[in-house]
Design an enzyme around this catalytic site. Sequence first.
Site, mmCIF file in Angstrom:
data_model
loop_
_atom_site.group_PDB
_atom_site.id
_atom_site.type_symbol
_atom_site.label_atom_id
_atom_site.label_comp_id
_atom_site.label_asym_id
_atom_site.label_seq_id
_atom_site.Cartn_x
_atom_site.Cartn_y
_atom_site.Cartn_z
ATOM 1 N N TRP A 164 -2.736 -4.226 4.568
ATOM 2 C CA TRP A 164 -3.099 -4.883 3.307
ATOM 3 C C TRP A 164 -3.747 -6.235 3.529
ATOM 4 C CZ3 TRP A 164 -3.733 -1.482 -0.143
ATOM 5 C CH2 TRP A 164 -2.922 -0.344 -0.169
ATOM 6 N N ASP A 185 0.444 -12.575 -0.944
ATOM 7 C CA ASP A 185 0.537 -11.248 -1.541
ATOM 8 C C ASP A 185 1.996 -10.824 -1.385
ATOM 9 O OD1 ASP A 185 0.600 -8.573 -2.131
ATOM 10 O OD2 ASP A 185 -0.948 -7.960 -0.687
ATOM 11 N N LYS A 245 6.503 -1.804 -7.372
ATOM 12 C CA LYS A 245 7.638 -1.656 -6.439
ATOM 13 C C LYS A 245 8.882 -2.319 -7.035
ATOM 14 C CE LYS A 245 4.003 -1.880 -3.096
ATOM 15 N NZ LYS A 245 3.743 -0.474 -2.819
HETATM 16 N N1 PMP Z 1 -0.566 -5.418 -0.994
HETATM 17 C C1 PMP Z 1 0.575 -4.829 -0.562
HETATM 18 C C2 PMP Z 1 1.512 -5.601 0.299
HETATM 19 C C3 PMP Z 1 0.845 -3.508 -0.950
HETATM 20 O O1 PMP Z 1 1.954 -2.920 -0.514
HETATM 21 C C4 PMP Z 1 -0.070 -2.819 -1.779
HETATM 22 C C5 PMP Z 1 0.175 -1.416 -2.260
HETATM 23 N N2 PMP Z 1 1.092 -0.673 -1.632
HETATM 24 C C6 PMP Z 1 -1.235 -3.470 -2.179
HETATM 25 C C7 PMP Z 1 -1.434 -4.784 -1.775
HETATM 26 C C8 PMP Z 1 -2.243 -2.792 -3.049
HETATM 27 O O2 PMP Z 1 -1.742 -2.718 -4.332
HETATM 28 P P1 PMP Z 1 -2.504 -1.974 -5.513
HETATM 29 O O3 PMP Z 1 -2.458 -0.525 -5.210
HETATM 30 O O4 PMP Z 1 -1.709 -2.363 -6.716
HETATM 31 O O5 PMP Z 1 -3.883 -2.504 -5.558
#
Ligand code: PMP
Length: 355
Positions: free
Chosen positions: A100, A167, A191
């Site tokens: 991520w 994040d 989550k």
């Molecule tokens: N950052 C992290 C740490 C994540 O775990 C996730 C999704 N699992 C995301 C960003 C992306 O999130 P989204 O699908 O809501 O764009």
Amino acid sequence: MVHNFNAGPSILPHTVFEEASQAILNFNNTGLSILEIGHRTSLFEEVLNEAVSLVKELMKLDENKEVIFLHGGASTQFFQLPMNYLSKDKKAAYMDAGVWGTKAIKEAKRFGQVDVVASSKDRNYTYIPKDYAVPHEAVYFHYTTNNTIEGTQMHSIPNLSMPLVADMSSDILSREMDFNRFAFIYAGAQKNIGAAGVNLVVIDKKFLEKSSSTVPSMMDYKQHVSNGSMLNTPPVFAIYVCLLTLRWLKKMGGVAAIEKINQQKAGLLYDTLENIPLFHLPVAKEDRSLMNAVFTMNNEELEKKFLALCKAEGMVGIKGHRSVGGFRVSMYNALSLSSVEALVALIKDFGNKYA
Ligand code: PMP
């Protein structure tokens, strides 16, 4: 009985599902569904205001912080943030500690200079980088507090002079932290906070002042803040599910209380795995995540057997991410200790049989 270890969207408290279902049929005895009330009605304004004030209370935010709900999930913040703060002559510093974070870096590069000051790519992101220097001219430092896929977590907040951006998608509200030290926090809701489709953003007022005013309105943080998350139609139902989940968390005793349970759950699982030679824990011990535990076996046939056994016993969502393999057990706030106990019993049986 199903034990839900999904990484996201993931388990929410059962009471939240019940209350959310009821609100679809008849919201607060209005004879209307939550899905059909206008967002500019006092009914929905109350939902939004209570959700914002619960976030402030649970995170112990000071008066310098603004809380907004935005569309687009955490991935939108990967580009909305640099779109607001970077340009060709401005630099931001990023930590690259997982999939991520890597995606956030890719998007930031579209808007300005990006200095990747630390990376754990050399060992497949199995640890959190520790010693690194951040250039003082960086307009912010970005990192991921919990690496959902790799199962690593930063257990302390970096001591840096520039604005901190995090994040927190996969560990927000799961442990006590001084959230006021951050200039900008974002987290997809699916989550620990609620339903997919909404993103929680906490932004420091001074940092907000420095955001761009020339970006498109929907990308403009100041407009979102001054319109109280209602620059356009907000994701009404997703925000309502957040409210229900935040109320549940408060009732559970808040972040400190849930942290204790999260530590118990993760402690039990890691201790069990450590004591069975069949299983391998790839993550550096001090960087293990309380939310997502990653483990493997060095025998593909046995891995398949274990997965089939989990399936037969109602253990859902434990297959590891395709980039890591093996298994990933997600233990978000709403997962009960009894689910981890059930999994641990299965792991022990399996260990006894095949060790
Ligand atoms: N950052 C992290 C740490 C994540 O775990 C996730 C999704 N699992 C995301 C960003 C992306 O999130 P989204 O699908 O809501 O764009």
